[in-house]
Design an enzyme around this catalytic site. Structure first.
Site, PDB file in Angstrom:
ATOM      1  N   GLU A 185      -0.269   0.573  -5.604  1.00 20.22           N
ATOM      2  CA  GLU A 185      -1.264   1.560  -5.166  1.00 20.22           C
ATOM      3  C   GLU A 185      -2.501   1.441  -6.043  1.00 20.22           C
ATOM      4  OE1 GLU A 185      -3.594   4.034  -3.505  1.00 20.22           O
ATOM      5  OE2 GLU A 185      -1.661   3.577  -2.551  1.00 20.22           O
ATOM      6  N   ASP A 210       1.240  -1.551   5.006  1.00 19.53           N
ATOM      7  CA  ASP A 210       0.899  -0.288   5.661  1.00 19.53           C
ATOM      8  C   ASP A 210      -0.478   0.130   5.147  1.00 19.53           C
ATOM      9  OD1 ASP A 210       0.942   2.193   6.904  1.00 19.53           O
ATOM     10  OD2 ASP A 210       2.224   3.114   5.395  1.00 19.53           O
ATOM     11  N   CYS A 258      -0.929   3.899  11.449  1.00 22.91           N
ATOM     12  CA  CYS A 258      -0.827   5.161  12.190  1.00 22.91           C
ATOM     13  C   CYS A 258      -2.070   5.294  13.074  1.00 22.91           C
ATOM     14  CB  CYS A 258      -0.669   6.347  11.245  1.00 22.91           C
ATOM     15  SG  CYS A 258      -1.826   6.385   9.877  1.00 22.91           S
ATOM     16  N   ALA A 268       1.512   4.341  -1.758  1.00 21.28           N
ATOM     17  CA  ALA A 268       1.395   5.802  -1.886  1.00 21.28           C
ATOM     18  C   ALA A 268       1.286   6.460  -0.504  1.00 21.28           C
ATOM     19  CB  ALA A 268       0.168   6.155  -2.723  1.00 21.28           C
ATOM     20  N   PRO A 269       1.828   7.672  -0.345  1.00 20.34           N
ATOM     21  CA  PRO A 269       2.413   8.523  -1.393  1.00 20.34           C
ATOM     22  C   PRO A 269       3.863   8.205  -1.747  1.00 20.34           C
ATOM     23  CG  PRO A 269       2.421   9.680   0.689  1.00 20.34           C
ATOM     24  CD  PRO A 269       1.721   8.375   0.946  1.00 20.34           C
ATOM     25  N   MET A 276       6.667   7.705   0.587  1.00 22.33           N
ATOM     26  CA  MET A 276       7.755   8.068   1.501  1.00 22.33           C
ATOM     27  C   MET A 276       8.451   6.835   2.094  1.00 22.33           C
ATOM     28  SD  MET A 276       7.681  11.193   1.126  1.00 22.33           S
ATOM     29  CE  MET A 276       7.855  12.633   2.101  1.00 22.33           C
ATOM     30  N   LYS A 277       7.660   5.843   2.492  1.00 25.34           N
ATOM     31  CA  LYS A 277       8.271   4.624   3.038  1.00 25.34           C
ATOM     32  C   LYS A 277       8.957   3.837   1.921  1.00 25.34           C
ATOM     33  CE  LYS A 277       5.043   4.112   6.933  1.00 25.34           C
ATOM     34  NZ  LYS A 277       3.946   5.009   6.526  1.00 25.34           N
ATOM     35  N   CYS A 286       0.886  -1.175   0.000  1.00 24.70           N
ATOM     36  CA  CYS A 286       0.000   0.000   0.000  1.00 24.70           C
ATOM     37  C   CYS A 286       0.918   1.218   0.000  1.00 24.70           C
ATOM     38  CB  CYS A 286      -0.913  -0.008   1.221  1.00 24.70           C
ATOM     39  SG  CYS A 286      -1.737  -1.588   1.530  1.00 24.70           S
ATOM     40  N   ASP A 328      -4.812  -3.428  -7.138  1.00 24.85           N
ATOM     41  CA  ASP A 328      -5.283  -3.822  -5.807  1.00 24.85           C
ATOM     42  C   ASP A 328      -4.260  -4.759  -5.171  1.00 24.85           C
ATOM     43  OD1 ASP A 328      -6.589  -4.874  -3.607  1.00 24.85           O
ATOM     44  OD2 ASP A 328      -8.455  -5.304  -4.670  1.00 24.85           O
TER      45      ASP A 328
END
Length: 443
Positions: A269, A314, A367, A247-248, A250-251, A245, A296
């Protein structure tokens, strides 16, 4: 004759921002989703005003009440008034144009400032509200080693007269936290857990947001807590990783840095807009090993993503741990939504465990601070997939951590990790680390 010029229109950015705020308050929709749907060109300015309102909504609402601005001007739309007051007092400190609503709010500027100064409003821009942190957390800046080495970053900071605050390598975690809290304005630190994470005084949040190195992607604004996902997954250089998963991005970028830009990362994504944003970020940041996939996560398999050894899961979550979250109302726990989210999270994590025969390690990250999305998801996935075991996140961080999961979840809680805003000075994040069992492995 009216002193206001009725024919002058309210600037579009104020109307667009008020429209988003009204929808968020009335429909309980996510601000970020509404901003993303908004076609207005100046999206960054909309987000800035809404963030200021989110941070100071108690102060704004109280000042509107105390000054009687809305009562005395019944034709003034309340959400537009909130946007204009926020911009005038907490944002750019000035308003564009001479429309009637703008002139009305301008005429109350002195009264609004008096109301705020008498309400216990703090100069840091925080209204004393139990849900708001008394002190902002530090500004975290991560070095993108695709474009700049850590030594080059440190040389640059020294040339700009930043002073590096250093601790001994064997310093305990509480000493590290105390050092971060006591940073002087011209000091910075390097993080004790994640290489390449630089820590600055909260005062410099906006300075770094506008910095040339951030715009050129040499530096990345990434909260320390979210950096722990790639740190714990720890894929070696040359390995194959699936970011389910992504996007965006950074990870994904951080994983690329950990792998020294060698190997392969499949970044998945489902949303077209978020997929495009991820492609832009990873390209601009010099990622040479990322294969972006629009699709998906539940349809990914070894044919589309061959030889996957490491997986980051994530998934979408409630997001209640995020400190920079733009929220305009007191969010209550929504059990129905959590049930739906947990169902999807279990599906994705279980798919990661069953669909890829070469997988060695999986990192699960949210998160969220709700157990329904965290310990309970981990527990269910281990029940469904006994070929995996949990590793201790705390041990992976050399035991230099404090907050673990709920120990009522036997053999689960103690191995999971929480980042908590008040004690760890980060966003609120949950992490769990899974490893494929070898023959004869025990917990």
């Amino acid at each position: 004759m009216s002193k206001f010029e009725h024919s002058v229109k309210v600037p579009t950015q104020y109307k667009a921002t008020a429209k988003i705020l009204k929808a968020a308050l009335e429909k309980q929709k996510s601000i970020k989703t509404l901003i993303f749907e908004e076609k207005h060109a100046r999206v960054r300015s909309l987000q800035a005003v809404l963030k200021h309102y989110s941070d100071n909504r108690g102060a704004v609402d109280s000042a509107l009440e105390e000054t009687g601005l809305l009562k005395e001007n019944p034709s003034l739309e309340p959400c537009l008034a909130k946007v204009l007051v926020t911009e005038l007092i907490f944002g750019r400190k000035q308003l564009n144009g001479d429309s009637k609503p703008v002139q009305t709010v301008r005429s109350y500027q002195e009264k609004l400032q008096q109301a705020l100064s008498g309400s216990g409003f703090q100069k840091k821009g925080r209204f004393p509200h139990p849900a708001v942190l008394a002190e902002p957390n530090p500004r975290y800046v991560r070095v993108n080693t695709n474009l700049l080495s850590l030594s080059e970053a440190l040389e640059y900071l020294a040339s700009e007269e930043w002073r590096r605050k250093e601790l001994s390598k064997d310093a305990p975690y509480p000493d590290f936290l105390a050092a971060v809290k006591s940073l002087e304005e011209d000091e910075f630190m390097t993080d004790m857990h994640v290489e390449g994470v630089l820590i600055f005084h909260p005062k410099w949040a906006h300075y770094w947001a506008a910095h040339e190195f951030v715009h050129s992607k040499k530096f990345v604004l990434q909260n320390k807590a979210t950096c722990l996902a790639a740190e714990l997954l720890a894929p070696p250089s040359g390995s194959t990783v699936l970011d389910m998963c992504a996007a965006p991005g950074m990870k994904t970028l951080h994983i690329c840095n950990v792998m020294q830009n060698k190997g392969r990362i499949y970044a998945v994504e489902q949303s077209k807009e978020r997929y495009q944003a991820m492609c832009n970020i990873t390209t601009e940041a010099g990622c040479e090993i990322v294969t972006p996939i629009l699709g998906d996560a539940l349809t990914m398999n070894p044919e589309r993503c061959p030889e996957v050894e490491y997986i980051l899961v994530d998934p979408s979550c409630s997001g209640n741990g995020m400190q920079n979250r733009i929220s305009v109302c007191d969010e209550q726990k929504d059990d129905k939504r959590l049930y739906k989210l947990a169902g999807l999270q279990i599906k994705i994590l279980s798919h990661a465990m069953t669909a890829f025969p070469d997988v060695k390690r999986i990192a699960y990250c949210t998160c969220s601070l709700w157990k329904e999305e965290n310990e309970q998801v981990v527990q269910r996935c281990l029940q469904l997939n006994p070929s995996f075991k949990l590793l201790s996140c705390k041990k992976a961080l050399r035991n230099k951590w404090q907050n673990v999961g709920d120990k009522e979840y036997v053999k689960i809680g103690k191995n999971c990790l929480y980042c908590l805003p008040d004690s760890d000075l980060t966003d609120g994040i949950f992490l769990a680390l899974f490893e494929k069992r070898r023959d004869g492995d025990e917990d």
